[in-house]
Design a protein around this motif. Structure first.
Motif, PDB file in Angstrom:
ATOM      1  N   ASN A 127       0.809  -1.217   0.000  1.00 33.88           N
ATOM      2  CA  ASN A 127       0.000   0.000   0.000  1.00 33.88           C
ATOM      3  C   ASN A 127       0.843   1.268   0.000  1.00 33.88           C
ATOM      4  O   ASN A 127       0.435   2.288  -0.519  1.00 33.88           O
ATOM      5  N   THR A 130       1.479   3.481  -3.014  1.00 33.59           N
ATOM      6  CA  THR A 130       0.502   4.454  -3.521  1.00 33.59           C
ATOM      7  C   THR A 130       0.778   5.844  -2.972  1.00 33.59           C
ATOM      8  O   THR A 130       0.158   6.813  -3.406  1.00 33.59           O
ATOM      9  N   VAL A 319      -5.071   0.427  -3.325  1.00 35.37           N
ATOM     10  CA  VAL A 319      -4.497  -0.821  -3.852  1.00 35.37           C
ATOM     11  C   VAL A 319      -5.612  -1.782  -4.241  1.00 35.37           C
ATOM     12  O   VAL A 319      -5.544  -2.448  -5.291  1.00 35.37           O
TER      13      VAL A 319
END
Lengths: 390, 390
Positions: A127, A130, A319
């Motif tokens: 994650n 991102t 995600v």
């Protein structure tokens, strides 16, 4: 595929799985619906009832039920490959929770299996990729604008965990149940980001302390030095016993320097020419002028700084949305599952170096030796079965 | 001793010796007068004439002349022991320029010799020890107020040197003439301070790059990890090719954390109790509250920050004044010559680890192997004679 949403099942409804079902049930991921919850603990059925989705206590039943297009594997790390492969065998797409597994042999099996099912999407929950800060940083380093890497140092000790955290359950912070400490549970994010941004190192030497300041069997203190080849090196410091915590990443390149503080502020110093060229045109009198403040250094370098807003709350939904979009329309993945190997291999190599006191090759990582050493620790611990190959 | 000032001779009138004669001739050291200058270069006689002091082209003549009580050895590093021992043999006190020597065997000989002349003062020019910042830091760490060391990391890359610096003379940055690069010439200050503040490590593993970004034979890039025992570790990063430069020292202890930025700002975070005690009384819900900003962390820790004025210009005069005061009235030395061993041994051990690719014991340092490996490099280089024991 003509459908517009993916029906996602959550396998393992602990802290992380509970977080996912919560934001999915709130409709925070536009292309994904919460479709089922599975947990070995029957007590979690109430949550499924609350969300109005079916509950399974056996994950194979969920996979065979036909109520999901995809699953996310929020189960203990050792089980990620097994659950993933079972899902793929049933035509179910998989978002693998990080780390992809505990040791490279089981991750390799997972990856081979995923590669044999190219029609299915298999991704991994990195994650933090991102985070716009790390995306910009990767773009800057990988673009080559600042030239080749010289060295990089990350002190990432903001993973403080009290003894009460480790005492939550029997498997936590054991060799047999979890397979390691901070390297397996907390630092995988940075082990991924570091290699994603700076490249994959060739070898590592590490000092680890096991149960250093916590009553646990595994490592709570890590100091590693890696070799990227051609003289470029890096250090990676992490631990779970630093309450104030430090998060400072420095990257020195031929054309300048990047410092990231607290994962929110990026300071980039750009040299006016590659450093070696500047070096060739200067002598010691220039050095004296520069360091005594008597020279105009703006002709040599310029510095910019940028502070990013926290993107923490949006990372996991992003995600999942990307994973579903890949299934629906082929949108490129933020983190294909193959990328999960790098972090596990580096964590394994750090363990192996710490155990043996020697530098360990990452390029030609001896995964049989790693598994044998891990199994020796699992056997000595006596709480869980040793691991076979997968 | 009833005299009130020390007559100091300068052996080696290069950049550093020239600096000393300049401030001594200005009367900046109250208890010390410039008494003689020695250099193999006859061209330096003009400076001695300007200052009105005798000039010698042969250092033994200066030592036998009777015009000095003491000397400072601003000669190439390899010669520090030889010049020091000759002075002591003639009843002349010695302030040894850093490093005490290039390899531990010659430093050991120097120290044995100095120990056999307890009536004479032998000190070493660790001028950065006079910096109030590092004195306060040592006092804080050594007092035990913050408990035991967990880890310490120093990135000290503010030693930028252009190619023109290395091209100044034949001996510079060679194995036979200088005995090393940044570890021998620039970083000895921090190799001393680090051990003076944090303690002497037991072993080291290092990655070195030789002629990495400069056209030299020796190291211009160093990454070392040390082991202090009982799980405590450290990293030391230095180089001469980082133009912006970083100087950041972090020390994590049981009771808090110290961060020193740019050698002028010290930030100390003190925990309200030893970290392990806090850990035992907290669980994961506390962690979530702390890291989400929902907890009052002032009950857990407090932070103070202090910025020091630069003490750069006063450091060398202060060490000389202290050295002379020790001769005159027994004032305790800032840096007795014995302390010179630590930095040389750590630098040697870092070299040896870099050469061999293995962790090297500092406690039981193999000085014969070091000298053999050094001599192999001197012989391959072919510019200078290999070293005998002293």
């Amino acid at each position: 595929m003509t459908q517009s949403t993916i029906r996602l099942g959550i396998i393992g409804h602990g802290a992380q799985g509970g977080n996912y079902s919560s934001f999915l049930s709130q409709g925070r991921v536009s292309n994904t619906t919460l479709a089922a919850i599975c947990d070995v603990d029957e007590g979690k059925r109430a949550k499924a009832d609350e969300y109005g989705v079916p509950f399974f206590s056996e994950y194979l039943e969920l996979l065979d039920s036909g109520v999901v297009d995809a699953v996310v594997t929020t189960v203990p790390h050792y089980l990620h490959p097994e659950v993933t492969m079972a899902a793929l065998d049933r035509g179910v797409h998989v978002l693998v929770e990080k780390p992809a597994g505990v040791y490279t042999k089981q991750v390799r099996q997972l990856l081979d299996h995923a590669a044999s099912k190219p029609e299915l999407t298999t991704a991994i929950m990195f994650n933090q990729r991102t985070n716009p800060l790390y995306q910009d940083l990767r773009e800057l380093v990988q673009s080559g604008e600042l030239g080749k890497l010289r060295h990089t140092n990350w002190i990432i000790t903001t993973w403080w965990r009290p003894q009460g955290y480790y005492d939550q359950s029997e498997w936590r912070a054991t060799w047999g149940g979890e397979g390691g400490g901070v390297l397996v549970n907390q630092a995988p994010h940075q082990l991924d980001l570091w290699q994603w941004i700076c490249g994959v190192p060739k070898s590592v030497f590490a000092k680890l302390a096991f149960g250093f300041r916590r009553d646990i069997a595994v490592e709570d203190e890590v100091t590693a030095v890696v070799d990227f080849g051609e003289g470029a090196t890096g250090t990676f410091i992490t631990c779970t016993h630093d309450l104030p915590g430090t998060d400072r990443l420095e990257i020195l390149l031929d054309g300048g320097k990047i410092v990231v503080d607290k994962s929110n502020t990026v300071t980039v110093t750009r040299l006016s020419a590659p450093e070696q060229e500047l070096s060739k045109s200067m002598d010691m009198s220039d050095v004296m002028r520069i360091f005594s403040g008597g020279a105009d250094t703006s002709t040599l370098m310029s510095t910019t700084s940028k502070t990013y807003d926290s993107s923490w709350g949006d990372q996991h939904p992003t995600v999942i949305e990307n994973f579903s979009a890949n299934i629906l329309d082929g949108t490129p993945l933020i983190a294909p599952v193959e990328d999960g190997m790098h972090g596990v291999r580096l964590a394994n190599a750090i363990h192996l170096s710490g155990w043996t006191g020697a530098e360990v090759s990452i390029e030609n990582f001896d995964e049989d030796r790693y598994l044998a050493e891990l199994n020796r620790r699992i056997a000595d611990e006596g709480k869980f079965d040793v691991r076979t190959e997968n």
